[in-house]
Write an enzyme that holds these catalytic residues in place. Structure first.
Site, PDB file in Angstrom:
ATOM      1  N   ARG A 100      -5.674  -8.119 -10.106  1.00  0.00           N
ATOM      2  CA  ARG A 100      -6.345  -9.278 -10.595  1.00  0.00           C
ATOM      3  C   ARG A 100      -7.671  -8.853 -10.815  1.00  0.00           C
ATOM      4  O   ARG A 100      -8.335  -8.047 -10.732  1.00  0.00           O
ATOM      5  CB  ARG A 100      -6.250 -10.403  -9.251  1.00  0.00           C
TER       6      ARG A 100
ATOM      7  N   HIS B 273     -14.874  -6.309   7.536  1.00  0.00           N
ATOM      8  CA  HIS B 273     -13.938  -5.669   6.430  1.00  0.00           C
ATOM      9  C   HIS B 273     -13.956  -6.584   5.053  1.00  0.00           C
ATOM     10  O   HIS B 273     -13.289  -6.167   4.236  1.00  0.00           O
ATOM     11  CB  HIS B 273     -12.427  -5.265   6.902  1.00  0.00           C
TER      12      HIS B 273
ATOM     13  N   LYS C 295       0.863  -1.150   0.013  1.00  0.00           N
ATOM     14  CA  LYS C 295       0.180  -0.088   0.000  1.00  0.00           C
ATOM     15  C   LYS C 295       0.836   1.454   0.085  1.00  0.00           C
ATOM     16  O   LYS C 295       0.359   2.429  -0.574  1.00  0.00           O
ATOM     17  CB  LYS C 295      -1.232   0.010   1.287  1.00  0.00           C
TER      18      LYS C 295
ATOM     19  N   GLU D  23      -3.447   6.011   8.780  1.00  0.00           N
ATOM     20  CA  GLU D  23      -4.250   7.013   8.171  1.00  0.00           C
ATOM     21  C   GLU D  23      -5.398   7.590   8.942  1.00  0.00           C
ATOM     22  O   GLU D  23      -5.852   6.932   9.693  1.00  0.00           O
ATOM     23  CB  GLU D  23      -4.526   6.688   6.773  1.00  0.00           C
TER      24      GLU D  23
END
Length: 501
Positions: free
Chosen positions: A294, A237, A118, A202
């Site tokens: 993908r 999630h 990330k 974040e």
């Protein structure tokens, strides 16, 4: 340009079948791999050839890159499609495939590597002026530094594993008092799942929506987007309900997100099918999260609204052909819904409920698509993800797609395991979902097990069919016979005898 004549699908279940069906339509021979647990699986029977690559645990079978490449050599395979999961986002596997002289139906190893982190992904797109959530520019393992940065950003913050995915290594921290505990949990999960304890911090976006953009790029620098998918209904999630298009995006925001997604793909020289994920707040401000290099589980809803076979395009791109689709050729037509049908018990915190499919009858009819890898009598293996199927509906409008989904859920007959079908019906009927006013907190905010409507018993459709046939038979008098406890009568024998009819 190379031509693919024989394709090995390095996966199992519904996605293996999905890829093989398109390959067969293209005149391409297919090879299945399977573990000992999947010896009788549908994808094994469907393929032109099939080879066992090891015992049931995925680490000893589906994740054996060396064994998979050996099968390709033995059977003169031209290309490998990885599906999703397993080795699909493994840069080393893609590199080994290329070094073996085979075609990898997916992006380059370099693109997978960049977008697999990330932090590296954010660094790659920094020059493209793409909106990003305020956070750390590099990985962090030092707790005191992480706490200082969190205070500067302002609570709540989100701790996320740098190498993570699927909700693992992800923790929301509401205030400084709980920071140490949540940091420890995130790092522990990250090490356990990915072998890497580095995390980044974040700003946590409140009332977030998860909206992603499908992209296609060829090896000649052409990149297009195929609009968005809304994936905000999640548990742990992880997505359980998806749709396309989103109910909230304006044409202007849709175009801005699409162009941002194309820029992300361009930043890493991407080719193949990929998905750029964004988080959207209640003001419709969007921020780049990550790129999945993908095919996505939820790709059917994009296919439904665009008419584009994404697997076919992936194969063309892997053969080196330029995209035959231009951005201006694409338009959204209608609306599509997808409910993931898991062997999970939504009344018990969505815990897996593997077993044997004593009854398994798919819904049918106009606007209903089922992508699955099971049939009646098969067992759900404990070794893999417990997804049974993806149930997709399509209508001219969102309301029509929802109503078709409710009808399809009611017609889907599954017994022997608990499934997420009742939860899917709950979502479709909930006012927050129907109005489009929901976010990723939907499950926590609205769902409790007592609100579930039980799925119809597998006996009920059979009983209804017997009743209908009986009422339509004009040769017999219609005399109702009611049996009481201990009494005999035709009604009391119906259930006992209907299996003989």
């Amino acid at each position: 340009m190379p031509t693919i004549h024989k394709l090995l699908v390095a996966n199992r279940g519904e996605i293996a079948l999905r890829v093989m069906r398109t390959a067969r339509e293209m005149g391409i021979k297919t090879v299945a791999i399977y573990s000992e647990a999947d010896r009788n699986a549908l994808h094994v029977r469907y393929a032109d050839e099939a080879v066992c690559v090891g015992p049931a645990p995925s680490a000893e079978s589906y994740l054996r890159a060396d064994a998979i490449i050996d099968v390709c050599r033995q059977l003169n395979v031209d290309a490998i499609h990885p599906g999703y999961g397993f080795l699909s986002e493994n840069a080393n596997f893609a590199r080994l495939v290329r070094e073996a002289g085979l075609i990898f139906v997916g992006p380059s190893p370099e693109a997978i590597e960049v977008m697999g982190s990330k932090l590296a992904a954010k660094a790659a797109v920094a020059a493209y002026d793409i909106p990003m959530v305020p956070g750390t520019p590099s990985a962090i393992t030092d707790r005191s530094e992480a706490r200082t940065i969190s205070a500067q950003i302002g609570y709540p913050v989100l701790i996320k594993a740098s190498a993570g995915g699927g909700g693992k290594g992800m923790r929301v921290v509401e205030n400084d008092a709980e920071f140490d505990e949540q940091m420890d949990r995130a790092v522990s999960e990250a090490i356990s799942a990915f072998g890497d304890g580095s995390v980044f911090i974040e700003k946590y976006v409140t009332s977030p929506r998860h909206i992603e953009i499908q992209v296609l790029g060829d090896q000649h620098g052409n990149i297009i987007h195929l609009f968005e998918r809304e994936c905000s209904v999640q548990r742990r999630h992880q997505k359980v309900v998806e749709e396309a298009p989103s109910a909230i995006l304006t044409p202007e925001i849709r175009e801005a997100m699409g162009q941002a997604a194309v820029a992300v793909a361009r930043a890493c020289g991407y080719y193949g099918a990929g998905t750029v994920e964004f988080i959207v707040n209640d003001n419709l401000d969007f921020y780049f999260l990550e790129m999945n290099t993908r095919l996505q589980v939820e790709h059917p809803v994009t296919e439904q609204i665009t008419g584009v076979d994404l697997v076919r395009q992936m194969i063309y791109i892997a053969e080196g052909k330029p995209l035959a689709i231009k951005q201006e050729d694409l338009q959204i037509k209608g609306h599509a819904m997808e409910v993931r049908v898991y062997a999970e018990d939504p009344a018990n915190n969505f815990l897996p409920d593997v077993g044997t499919l004593d009854t398994y009858v798919r819904p049918q009819g106009n606007g209903v698509r089922v992508d699955d890898g099971f049939e009646q009598g098969m067992a759900i293996p404990i070794y893999y993800d417990p997804m049974i199927a993806k149930l997709i509906t399509y209508g001219d409008t969102r309301a029509e797609a929802i109503q078709k989904m409710i009808r399809a859920i009611d017609e889907y007959q599954i017994s022997g395991v608990q499934t997420t079908l009742p939860f899917g019906r709950f979502v479709m009927e909930h006012e927050a979902f129907r109005s489009g006013q929901f976010d990723t907190g939907f499950v926590g905010q609205y769902f409790t097990p007592d609100k579930l409507t039980p799925a119809p018993s597998a006996d009920e459709p059979a009983l209804a069919a017997v009743l209908a046939a009986y009422l339509m038979d004009t040769s017999k008098p219609k005399v109702a016979t009611v049996a009481t406890n201990g009494a005999s009568g035709s009604a009391s024998k119906w259930k006992m005898n209907r299996s003989r009819l």
